[in-house]
Scaffold this motif. Structure first.
Motif, mmCIF file in Angstrom:
data_model
loop_
_atom_site.group_PDB
_atom_site.id
_atom_site.type_symbol
_atom_site.label_atom_id
_atom_site.label_comp_id
_atom_site.label_asym_id
_atom_site.label_seq_id
_atom_site.Cartn_x
_atom_site.Cartn_y
_atom_site.Cartn_z
ATOM 1 N N GLU A 9 8.775 -7.100 8.159
ATOM 2 C CA GLU A 9 7.313 -7.259 8.153
ATOM 3 C C GLU A 9 6.810 -7.547 6.743
ATOM 4 O O GLU A 9 5.936 -8.393 6.534
ATOM 5 C CB GLU A 9 6.654 -5.986 8.700
ATOM 6 C CG GLU A 9 6.840 -5.802 10.195
ATOM 7 C CD GLU A 9 6.223 -4.499 10.673
ATOM 8 O OE1 GLU A 9 5.832 -3.667 9.796
ATOM 9 O OE2 GLU A 9 6.131 -4.304 11.896
ATOM 10 N N LYS A 13 4.924 -10.927 5.557
ATOM 11 C CA LYS A 13 3.612 -10.867 4.914
ATOM 12 C C LYS A 13 3.647 -11.545 3.544
ATOM 13 O O LYS A 13 2.729 -12.271 3.164
ATOM 14 C CB LYS A 13 3.148 -9.423 4.766
ATOM 15 C CG LYS A 13 2.742 -8.760 6.067
ATOM 16 C CD LYS A 13 2.317 -7.325 5.841
ATOM 17 C CE LYS A 13 1.905 -6.655 7.146
ATOM 18 N NZ LYS A 13 1.525 -5.244 6.936
ATOM 19 N N CYS A 17 1.544 -14.777 2.408
ATOM 20 C CA CYS A 17 0.704 -14.746 1.196
ATOM 21 C C CYS A 17 1.050 -15.894 0.260
ATOM 22 O O CYS A 17 0.155 -16.542 -0.300
ATOM 23 C CB CYS A 17 0.895 -13.413 0.468
ATOM 24 S SG CYS A 17 0.049 -12.021 1.251
#
Length: 288
Positions: A9, A13, A17
């Motif tokens: 995860e 992420k 980003c």
């Protein structure tokens, strides 16, 4: 397993980003490029037309060999250099206390060329004021229609907006439009807004009037201009007068146009010469 799941995860992420940051940087870079390019183009256009205006207003020397435009007329000395640079030139338009001080072009075989090209024929959103293809500047047509962009920086025909004010018009009642061979002043007849490219009853297709087929057609055109005018100039025109129409975009309506119509001021002693000639011709026809 829980630890691996959290790691995945976190990695996802982080990847998202990075992608978002890269997209933002790319967008910022692109926007910056276009902003810089826009201001660079604005600067270049201002410099080019400023230089042309200097040539016209303060010719350094009279040409020793004037360019003969026709059998009985030579090109005005102040326009000779510009004509040498670009033979699409048909005149120069100027309005006191505005930024309107430009060459006027015409390309009959490629009517809207100068909509997106400058005097130097380079592509630009600024374009260059130009005459409608079915108008004859030299003859001249009964109505010479000249187009120019309404640029946000106030260049081209943007300052026609000033004529929305009756107070401005009161101190600026004329327009200068010199052809290649003649210096001319025009007295403003009407200033109005309309819409184009629509069958709306609010649409006045002023650009379709270039030559009157009869006195009645000429009168009908002037009456419509006066009817739509933002204020009464107290000036009219009659069959035999010669007109110019300056047109630019007007943004209060879709496909809106702001239009200034003016009539040629005849030389002293021949103020009504054209009208008198037309009246005499009509009388001869009646006698026949």
């Amino acid at each position: 397993r829980q630890k691996n799941k959290r790691r995945k995860e976190y990695t996802m992420k982080k990847t998202i980003c990075i992608i978002l940051i890269a997209a933002f940087v790319a967008l910022l870079g692109t926007s910056t490029y276009f902003i810089i390019d826009h201001f660079q183009e604005e600067k270049e256009q201002a410099q080019m037309y400023g230089s042309l205006a200097q040539i016209v207003e303060k010719p350094e020397t009279e040409p020793t060999e004037p360019i003969q435009y026709s059998e009985d007329a030579a090109i005005l000395p102040e326009l000779t250099e510009l004509y040498r640079q670009n033979s699409d030139l048909v005149g120069w338009v100027r309005v006191e206390d505005t930024n309107i001080n430009y060459p006027v072009m015409q390309t009959v075989d490629n009517p809207n060329f100068y909509l997106k090209h400058g005097f130097d024929k380079g592509y630009t959103d600024y374009g260059c004021p130009y005459v409608q293809e079915d108008c004859d500047v030299q003859a001249p047509s009964d109505n010479i229609v000249i187009y120019g962009h309404n640029m946000k920086n106030g260049s081209m025909f943007a300052n026609l907006e000033k004529f929305k004010s009756e107070d401005f018009w009161k101190n600026h009642k004329t327009v200068t439009f010199n052809t290649l061979t003649e210096k001319c002043e025009y007295e403003i007849v009407a200033v109005f807004k309309t819409v184009v490219y629509t069958d709306s009853p609010d649409s006045f297709k002023f650009y379709r009037f270039t030559n009157a087929q009869s006195p009645e057609e000429f009168t009908a055109f002037i009456e419509k201009c006066k009817e739509l005018s933002l204020y009464d100039t107290g000036v009219s025109a009659e069959y035999g007068d010669k007109l110019i129409t300056l047109s630019t975009c007007e943004y209060s309506h879709t496909n809106g146009r702001l239009v200034v119509v003016a009539k040629k001021i005849m030389e002293e002693g021949s103020l009504n010469a054209s009208a008198d000639d037309a009246q005499a011709a009509a009388e001869i026809q009646r006698l026949d």
